[in-house]
Design a protein around this motif. Structure first.
Motif, PDB file in Angstrom:
ATOM      1  N   ASN A 397       5.188 -38.730  68.926  1.00 21.59           N
ATOM      2  CA  ASN A 397       5.472 -37.506  69.684  1.00 21.59           C
ATOM      3  C   ASN A 397       4.307 -37.113  70.592  1.00 21.59           C
ATOM      4  O   ASN A 397       4.507 -36.570  71.675  1.00 21.59           O
ATOM      5  N   ARG A 398       3.058 -37.389  70.192  1.00 17.03           N
ATOM      6  CA  ARG A 398       1.921 -36.996  71.020  1.00 17.03           C
ATOM      7  C   ARG A 398       1.884 -37.807  72.310  1.00 17.03           C
ATOM      8  O   ARG A 398       1.632 -37.275  73.393  1.00 17.03           O
ATOM      9  N   GLN A 399       2.156 -39.113  72.208  1.00 16.05           N
ATOM     10  CA  GLN A 399       2.137 -39.945  73.405  1.00 16.05           C
ATOM     11  C   GLN A 399       3.296 -39.629  74.341  1.00 16.05           C
ATOM     12  O   GLN A 399       3.215 -39.911  75.532  1.00 16.05           O
ATOM     13  N   ARG A 400       4.378 -39.065  73.836  1.00  9.25           N
ATOM     14  CA  ARG A 400       5.547 -38.804  74.664  1.00  9.25           C
ATOM     15  C   ARG A 400       5.588 -37.382  75.192  1.00  9.25           C
ATOM     16  O   ARG A 400       6.580 -36.969  75.783  1.00  9.25           O
ATOM     17  N   GLY A 401       4.552 -36.588  74.997  1.00 10.05           N
ATOM     18  CA  GLY A 401       4.542 -35.228  75.510  1.00 10.05           C
ATOM     19  C   GLY A 401       5.537 -34.321  74.822  1.00 10.05           C
ATOM     20  O   GLY A 401       6.152 -33.464  75.457  1.00 10.05           O
ATOM     21  N   VAL A 402       5.694 -34.496  73.513  1.00  8.53           N
ATOM     22  CA  VAL A 402       6.686 -33.749  72.750  1.00  8.53           C
ATOM     23  C   VAL A 402       5.998 -33.008  71.617  1.00  8.53           C
ATOM     24  O   VAL A 402       5.235 -33.596  70.847  1.00  8.53           O
ATOM     25  N   GLY A 403       6.257 -31.706  71.520  1.00  5.44           N
ATOM     26  CA  GLY A 403       5.853 -30.941  70.356  1.00  5.44           C
ATOM     27  C   GLY A 403       6.926 -31.037  69.287  1.00  5.44           C
ATOM     28  O   GLY A 403       8.117 -31.097  69.600  1.00  5.44           O
ATOM     29  N   LEU A 404       6.529 -31.058  68.022  1.00  4.00           N
ATOM     30  CA  LEU A 404       7.475 -31.340  66.943  1.00  4.00           C
ATOM     31  C   LEU A 404       7.322 -30.317  65.825  1.00  4.00           C
ATOM     32  O   LEU A 404       6.198 -29.988  65.425  1.00  4.00           O
ATOM     33  N   ALA A 405       8.459 -29.815  65.341  1.00  4.48           N
ATOM     34  CA  ALA A 405       8.481 -28.922  64.180  1.00  4.48           C
ATOM     35  C   ALA A 405       9.384 -29.541  63.129  1.00  4.48           C
ATOM     36  O   ALA A 405      10.576 -29.739  63.373  1.00  4.48           O
ATOM     37  N   MET A 406       8.823 -29.888  61.978  1.00  3.22           N
ATOM     38  CA  MET A 406       9.591 -30.427  60.857  1.00  3.22           C
ATOM     39  C   MET A 406       9.682 -29.357  59.780  1.00  3.22           C
ATOM     40  O   MET A 406       8.668 -28.748  59.408  1.00  3.22           O
ATOM     41  N   ILE A 407      10.883 -29.115  59.281  1.00  9.04           N
ATOM     42  CA  ILE A 407      11.134 -27.987  58.386  1.00  9.04           C
ATOM     43  C   ILE A 407      11.801 -28.483  57.112  1.00  9.04           C
ATOM     44  O   ILE A 407      12.772 -29.241  57.165  1.00  9.04           O
ATOM     45  N   THR A 408      11.275 -28.064  55.987  1.00 10.60           N
ATOM     46  CA  THR A 408      11.919 -28.305  54.704  1.00 10.60           C
ATOM     47  C   THR A 408      11.534 -27.165  53.773  1.00 10.60           C
ATOM     48  O   THR A 408      10.791 -26.250  54.163  1.00 10.60           O
ATOM     49  N   HIS A 409      12.028 -27.206  52.540  1.00 13.36           N
ATOM     50  CA  HIS A 409      11.813 -26.072  51.641  1.00 13.36           C
ATOM     51  C   HIS A 409      10.479 -26.165  50.901  1.00 13.36           C
ATOM     52  O   HIS A 409       9.652 -25.263  50.991  1.00 13.36           O
ATOM     53  N   THR A 410      10.290 -27.235  50.157  1.00 13.70           N
ATOM     54  CA  THR A 410       9.105 -27.352  49.312  1.00 13.70           C
ATOM     55  C   THR A 410       8.571 -28.774  49.353  1.00 13.70           C
ATOM     56  O   THR A 410       9.234 -29.697  49.831  1.00 13.70           O
ATOM     57  N   MET A 411       7.374 -28.952  48.823  1.00 17.01           N
ATOM     58  CA  MET A 411       6.821 -30.291  48.671  1.00 17.01           C
ATOM     59  C   MET A 411       7.625 -31.109  47.656  1.00 17.01           C
ATOM     60  O   MET A 411       7.645 -32.332  47.717  1.00 17.01           O
ATOM     61  N   SER A 412       8.301 -30.422  46.744  1.00 20.77           N
ATOM     62  CA  SER A 412       9.126 -31.137  45.774  1.00 20.77           C
ATOM     63  C   SER A 412      10.259 -31.887  46.454  1.00 20.77           C
ATOM     64  O   SER A 412      10.729 -32.908  45.936  1.00 20.77           O
ATOM     65  N   ASP A 413      10.718 -31.382  47.614  1.00 19.90           N
ATOM     66  CA  ASP A 413      11.750 -32.104  48.354  1.00 19.90           C
ATOM     67  C   ASP A 413      11.255 -33.488  48.753  1.00 19.90           C
ATOM     68  O   ASP A 413      12.027 -34.451  48.765  1.00 19.90           O
ATOM     69  N   LEU A 414       9.981 -33.588  49.100  1.00 23.78           N
ATOM     70  CA  LEU A 414       9.410 -34.874  49.495  1.00 23.78           C
ATOM     71  C   LEU A 414       9.045 -35.726  48.282  1.00 23.78           C
ATOM     72  O   LEU A 414       9.160 -36.943  48.318  1.00 23.78           O
ATOM     73  N   MET A 415       8.616 -35.071  47.204  1.00 20.63           N
ATOM     74  CA  MET A 415       8.199 -35.814  46.018  1.00 20.63           C
ATOM     75  C   MET A 415       9.363 -36.214  45.132  1.00 20.63           C
ATOM     76  O   MET A 415       9.177 -36.943  44.153  1.00 20.63           O
ATOM     77  N   LEU A 417      11.792 -38.122  45.981  1.00 18.12           N
ATOM     78  CA  LEU A 417      12.306 -39.433  46.344  1.00 18.12           C
ATOM     79  C   LEU A 417      12.089 -40.420  45.201  1.00 18.12           C
ATOM     80  O   LEU A 417      11.123 -40.315  44.445  1.00 18.12           O
ATOM     81  N   ALA A 418      12.999 -41.364  45.089  1.00 16.43           N
ATOM     82  CA  ALA A 418      13.024 -42.231  43.909  1.00 16.43           C
ATOM     83  C   ALA A 418      11.855 -43.207  43.850  1.00 16.43           C
ATOM     84  O   ALA A 418      11.411 -43.562  42.762  1.00 16.43           O
ATOM     85  N   HIS A 419      11.351 -43.639  44.990  1.00 14.88           N
ATOM     86  CA  HIS A 419      10.347 -44.698  45.001  1.00 14.88           C
ATOM     87  C   HIS A 419       8.995 -44.158  45.476  1.00 14.88           C
ATOM     88  O   HIS A 419       8.927 -43.321  46.380  1.00 14.88           O
ATOM     89  N   GLU A 420       7.951 -44.659  44.857  1.00 15.75           N
ATOM     90  CA  GLU A 420       6.607 -44.163  45.116  1.00 15.75           C
ATOM     91  C   GLU A 420       6.196 -44.363  46.568  1.00 15.75           C
ATOM     92  O   GLU A 420       5.580 -43.488  47.175  1.00 15.75           O
ATOM     93  N   GLU A 421       6.536 -45.521  47.158  1.00 13.74           N
ATOM     94  CA  GLU A 421       6.135 -45.767  48.545  1.00 13.74           C
ATOM     95  C   GLU A 421       6.810 -44.795  49.500  1.00 13.74           C
ATOM     96  O   GLU A 421       6.208 -44.355  50.482  1.00 13.74           O
ATOM     97  N   ASP A 422       8.061 -44.414  49.200  1.00 14.10           N
ATOM     98  CA  ASP A 422       8.734 -43.423  50.031  1.00 14.10           C
ATOM     99  C   ASP A 422       8.081 -42.057  49.895  1.00 14.10           C
ATOM    100  O   ASP A 422       7.956 -41.309  50.875  1.00 14.10           O
ATOM    101  N   ARG A 423       7.655 -41.719  48.684  1.00 12.80           N
ATOM    102  CA  ARG A 423       6.992 -40.422  48.474  1.00 12.80           C
ATOM    103  C   ARG A 423       5.682 -40.347  49.234  1.00 12.80           C
ATOM    104  O   ARG A 423       5.352 -39.323  49.824  1.00 12.80           O
ATOM    105  N   MET A 424       4.921 -41.434  49.230  1.00 13.57           N
ATOM    106  CA  MET A 424       3.654 -41.441  49.942  1.00 13.57           C
ATOM    107  C   MET A 424       3.861 -41.325  51.454  1.00 13.57           C
ATOM    108  O   MET A 424       3.126 -40.625  52.150  1.00 13.57           O
ATOM    109  N   LYS A 425       4.878 -42.018  51.957  1.00 16.69           N
ATOM    110  CA  LYS A 425       5.154 -41.930  53.396  1.00 16.69           C
ATOM    111  C   LYS A 425       5.638 -40.540  53.772  1.00 16.69           C
ATOM    112  O   LYS A 425       5.280 -40.010  54.831  1.00 16.69           O
ATOM    113  N   ALA A 426       6.466 -39.936  52.920  1.00 13.21           N
ATOM    114  CA  ALA A 426       6.939 -38.582  53.197  1.00 13.21           C
ATOM    115  C   ALA A 426       5.791 -37.578  53.157  1.00 13.21           C
ATOM    116  O   ALA A 426       5.741 -36.642  53.961  1.00 13.21           O
TER     117      ALA A 426
END
Length: 520
Positions: A397-415, A417-426
């Protein structure tokens, strides 16, 4: 001891040779009188009152002093009030979102202005966290409204409630409705990339075509991942890549999903080489059977219906605010919601790439966008491997001149996820964000959140207090507003957080009424 004249030595030192008068003894008497006066004053108390008045019984010392009134003005206006002017303790560059809860000063905050003009963050993005009903969408709507005034077009790639439809319509923007029987989005549609590529030459043209091709592969792979619940294989992705190239050579217009399926069924030599069938057509059929079955599920016979198998019902404009309204999809159809969000993100970012390519070539004015990705958790939970798809969509997004807003409820939503690698990427979504805006969160969220965003104990207590449920107001006979309504903590790296209270103006009330159906 006596001097040569027979007089005491002290007397000689006390006589002024010019006047013949005594001097040292007079000074001694004055010092003694001054010391005696100082002792009397110290015994009576201080000569001047303290900041709260005279200390002591009956002397009028104030127990409480109200803070003086404060006004905000420009440097030109305030300079006439010297020395009573003071600099603001909060940034004043960007969209005014509210007042600081500690100083009362106005806080201006948005990821585009803080990156482009104030140089306060290194990435024009923000991650917004908070319990439902405390105003996450409200503060993002305020930022989108203010940025529209600065010439930055808000783009809402998937509005599930809807929270942004009224805002985009008020800004004379474009609302694209999607849903079963209401609108269609063809993920194989390159949008305006084909037309724009004809206006470009050389490397710019090749780059735009390659970008559009990659986004279509990513979009189809994401939909197949949702249908299966697991990622497609490397061989299947290679087959899709080559089949799309063959399809572009064969098809003159905009292809749909049925056309892609037909290319795979026709078994052209280039696709058969990717399957490694060694000239055995039966081996080829076995190799593409699973992929063919998943593609059939996208043609209207599967759980996702025909929303992605028909031509796009309404193309997206690049020069106006845009909102993809997917609120007609029921909350029980979580896979269809996740598929719609991913398809909107892919299609929308493709349109942004076209706009930036034309601007770089000097064929169109440079435009900046504020992209809003709401309900991020719905996509991440739809199937394994979707974290990589989202990461690929949002990383540049920075290279494309785009501001970004990502919205979710809690960190638990990201944690969750079933697999550890997905949790780390999230978790990396939060770590890479230029700023993190936290509404009310339960105390159980603090250990995970503080691993990504440094917070003091006082900041953590403030955020957890905002998550307190509302009390019953006997005066009005219903629940009072939640204590944390409209209250947020703005964090940038390891800097101290800025607690802010968002206050809506009268003109904003009608575009922030999420209970309009209850009013009717």
């Amino acid at each position: 001891m006596f001097g040569s004249s027979g007089a005491p030595r002290g007397d000689l030192a006390d006589v002024d040779p010019g006047t013949g008068q005594h001097t040292a003894n007079d000074a001694g008497r004055k010092n003694a009188a001054s010391a005696k006066k100082g002792r009397r004053e110290r015994a009576r108390g201080p000569v001047r009152p303290g900041p709260r008045g005279w200390m002591g019984w009956g002397k009028g010392r104030a127990s409480h002093i109200e803070a003086p009134a404060e006004w905000r003005g420009t440097t030109v206006q305030v300079c006439g009030l010297w020395p009573f002017g003071a600099g603001s303790g909060t940034p004043v560059v960007g969209v005014p979102v509210g007042r600081s809860m500690t100083t009362g000063a106005s806080l201006c905050c948005d990821p585009v202005s803080w990156f482009q003009r104030a140089n306060l963050i290194l990435n024009p993005s923000e991650f917004v966290l908070g319990k439902p009903g405390l105003g996450k969408s409200t503060i993002v709507r305020r930022q989108a409204l203010g940025l529209a005034g600065y010439g930055v077009n808000p783009l809402v790639f998937g509005d599930l409630k809807p929270d942004y439809v009224d805002l985009v319509r008020a800004l004379d923007g474009q609302v694209i409705t999607l849903g079963r029987g209401r609108g269609y989005l063809n993920v194989l549609d390159p949008g305006e990339a084909t037309e724009a590529a004809q206006r470009l030459t050389g490397d710019a043209r090749r780059a735009l075509i390659a970008d559009a091709h990659g986004r279509r592969i990513n979009a189809v792979g994401s939909l197949l991942t949702i249908v299966r619940g697991s990622p497609i294989t490397d061989r299947e992705e290679t087959v899709l890549n080559i089949a799309l190239k063959v399809l572009d050579e064969r098809h003159a217009g905009v292809p749909v999903m049925a056309d892609l399926l037909q290319v795979i069924r026709d078994a052209p030599e280039a696709v058969r080489a990717a399957v490694l069938d060694r000239g055995n057509i039966d081996k080829y059929r076995d190799g593409v059977e699973a992929l063919e079955a998943s593609l059939v599920g996208l043609l209207g016979e599967g759980r996702l219906g025909d929303m992605f198998s028909r031509p796009t019902s309404e193309p997206m404009h690049r020069d106006r605010p845009v909102c993809f309204d997917v609120s007609n999809i029921d909350d029980s159809e979580m896979q269809l919601q996740a598929a719609a969000l991913l398809a909107c993100w892919s299609y929308g970012f493709g349109a942004v790439s076209v706009a930036q390519a034309l601007a770089d070539a000097g064929l169109e004015p440079q435009r900046h966008y504020f992209v809003i990705l709401d309900e991020l958790w719905r996509v991440l939970r739809a199937g394994r491997g979707l974290v990589d798809r989202v990461d690929a969509l949002t990383r540049l997004n920075r290279q494309r001149g785009v501001g970004l807003a990502m919205i979710t409820h809690t960190m638990s939503d990201l944690m969750a996820l079933a697999h550890e690698e997905d949790r780390m990427k999230a978790k990396g979504f939060v770590e890479r964000a230029g700023m993190v805006i936290c509404g009310g969160l339960p105390s159980a969220e603090m250990p995970e959140l503080t691993q990504v965003v440094g917070m003091t104990d006082a900041e953590q207590r403030m955020i957890t207090e905002w998550s307190t449920p509302p009390a019953w107001d006997t005066g009005i006979g219903r629940k009072a507003p939640p204590p944390g309504l409209g209250k947020f903590m703005v964090k940038v790296g390891g800097r101290p957080g800025i607690p802010v209270h968002v206050e809506l103006t009268r003109a904003e009330l009608h575009i922030n009424d999420t209970n309009r159906r209850w009013a009717r």
